[in-house]
Design a protein around this motif. Structure first.
Motif, PDB file in Angstrom:
ATOM      1  N   LEU A  73      10.369  -6.094 -15.352  1.00  0.00           N
ATOM      2  CA  LEU A  73       9.514  -4.921 -15.456  1.00  0.00           C
ATOM      3  C   LEU A  73       8.571  -4.891 -14.263  1.00  0.00           C
ATOM      4  CD1 LEU A  73       8.373  -2.574 -17.284  1.00  0.00           C
ATOM      5  CD2 LEU A  73       6.686  -4.245 -18.066  1.00  0.00           C
ATOM      6  N   PHE A  74       8.482  -3.750 -13.592  1.00  0.00           N
ATOM      7  CA  PHE A  74       7.616  -3.577 -12.434  1.00  0.00           C
ATOM      8  C   PHE A  74       6.558  -2.512 -12.743  1.00  0.00           C
ATOM      9  CE2 PHE A  74      11.630  -5.128 -10.829  1.00  0.00           C
ATOM     10  CZ  PHE A  74      11.274  -6.041  -9.844  1.00  0.00           C
ATOM     11  N   ALA A  75       5.299  -2.860 -12.533  1.00  0.00           N
ATOM     12  CA  ALA A  75       4.197  -1.928 -12.767  1.00  0.00           C
ATOM     13  C   ALA A  75       2.964  -2.450 -12.044  1.00  0.00           C
ATOM     14  CB  ALA A  75       3.924  -1.776 -14.264  1.00  0.00           C
ATOM     15  N   SER A  76       1.909  -1.641 -12.021  1.00  0.00           N
ATOM     16  CA  SER A  76       0.664  -2.079 -11.398  1.00  0.00           C
ATOM     17  C   SER A  76       0.026  -3.195 -12.214  1.00  0.00           C
ATOM     18  CB  SER A  76      -0.316  -0.904 -11.303  1.00  0.00           C
ATOM     19  OG  SER A  76      -0.773  -0.546 -12.603  1.00  0.00           O
ATOM     20  N   GLU A  77      -0.874  -3.932 -11.593  1.00  0.00           N
ATOM     21  CA  GLU A  77      -1.582  -5.002 -12.297  1.00  0.00           C
ATOM     22  C   GLU A  77      -2.354  -4.445 -13.494  1.00  0.00           C
ATOM     23  OE1 GLU A  77      -4.528  -8.784 -11.283  1.00  0.00           O
ATOM     24  OE2 GLU A  77      -4.359  -7.132  -9.854  1.00  0.00           O
ATOM     25  N   GLY A  78      -2.982  -3.288 -13.315  1.00  0.00           N
ATOM     26  CA  GLY A  78      -3.725  -2.683 -14.408  1.00  0.00           C
ATOM     27  C   GLY A  78      -2.838  -2.320 -15.578  1.00  0.00           C
ATOM     28  N   THR A  79      -1.664  -1.781 -15.287  1.00  0.00           N
ATOM     29  CA  THR A  79      -0.715  -1.424 -16.345  1.00  0.00           C
ATOM     30  C   THR A  79      -0.218  -2.671 -17.069  1.00  0.00           C
ATOM     31  OG1 THR A  79      -0.005   0.593 -15.212  1.00  0.00           O
ATOM     32  CG2 THR A  79       1.510  -0.339 -16.837  1.00  0.00           C
ATOM     33  N   LEU A  80       0.142  -3.693 -16.311  1.00  0.00           N
ATOM     34  CA  LEU A  80       0.637  -4.928 -16.923  1.00  0.00           C
ATOM     35  C   LEU A  80      -0.418  -5.553 -17.828  1.00  0.00           C
ATOM     36  CD1 LEU A  80       2.508  -6.534 -13.887  1.00  0.00           C
ATOM     37  CD2 LEU A  80       3.505  -5.282 -15.800  1.00  0.00           C
ATOM     38  N   GLU A  81      -1.669  -5.550 -17.403  1.00  0.00           N
ATOM     39  CA  GLU A  81      -2.737  -6.107 -18.225  1.00  0.00           C
ATOM     40  C   GLU A  81      -2.962  -5.266 -19.479  1.00  0.00           C
ATOM     41  OE1 GLU A  81      -6.114  -6.447 -15.684  1.00  0.00           O
ATOM     42  OE2 GLU A  81      -5.367  -8.266 -14.674  1.00  0.00           O
TER      43      GLU A  81
END
Length: 240
Positions: A73-81
């Protein structure tokens, strides 16, 4: 490139992008069971899943996907958190920093939405030498994109339809404010198209059209009239 819509709209979003060599899942906003079914249970070429932001209509199937497959899964750090899931298959994308995934080169860019750190994606295939730009859930895009071959862009509402729904009481004024501050309208799409180089553009796919504030056939006709480029309405298992 080949684009397949599995779901689009407030009830869930998921799309498949293929360049004939590898595939990307764009969003995972329906149950992963439905994604499997929509792909004919063939996940062998999927090199990764890109998620634009953490809202459920874009991430509903993420947990099961990570549990049941090796798809990263690839996403921004904010999204992952914000997802609050711990998994080694979750990989960070950084705004305006390219990443390579199989035969694709991905350039993430910031968009404007009521989420932690939402992203859009410019995706190049190193095999076909084609470029796709993916923008959803944003009320403004400050970037211009040269040499687009394909555009997948949110066209959520029309200002006149939204206002009529407010006047009739179908949409509350607080909901109107949220729509205006988080989604792309038909007017936004037209402004975006006028501001960008369309000389290579082959297809436009209109995404995330509101059931109450949108008009798919009107939107398709208006964008085709403006650009002369084939326009497709993102619907499950078909484009019309």
């Amino acid at each position: 490139m080949i684009i397949k819509t599995l779901a689009s709209g407030s009830k869930g979003n998921a799309y498949l992008l293929s360049d004939g060599h590898s595939e990307l899942l764009l969003e995972c906003g329906i149950s992963f069971k439905k994604i499997r079914e929509g792909l004919g249970f063939n996940l062998s070429k999927i090199a990764g899943c890109l998620v634009s932001h953490e809202h459920g209509d874009h991430t509903a199937g993420v947990k099961k996907m990570l549990q049941e497959t090796s798809i990263p899964l690839f996403a921004s750090e904010g999204t992952l958190e914000a997802l609050k899931i711990q998994d080694k298959q979750m990989l960070k994308l950084v705004n305006k920093t390219p990443s390579s995934v199989a035969t694709f080169r991905i350039m993430p860019f910031e968009v404007q939405h009521d989420a932690v750190e939402p992203l859009g994606f410019m995706i190049d295939s190193v095999k076909t030498k084609e470029r796709l730009v993916f923008i959803t859930d944003s009320y403004y895009v400050k970037y211009k994109f040269p040499k687009m071959d394909y555009l997948m862009i949110e066209c959520n509402y029309a200002a006149d339809i939204l206002e009529a729904n407010v006047e009739s009481g179908r949409v509350h004024r607080t909901q109107k404010k949220r729509v205006l501050q988080s989604h792309f309208s038909i007017e936004n799409v037209k402004d975006f198209l006028r501001a960008n180089d369309l000389s290579k553009l082959k297809e436009i796919h209109l995404l995330h059209i509101s059931d109450s504030n949108g008009d798919p056939q009107r939107f398709k006709q208006e964008i085709q009239a403006l650009t002369g480029i084939p326009v497709y309405i993102a619907r499950s298992d078909k484009n019309e």
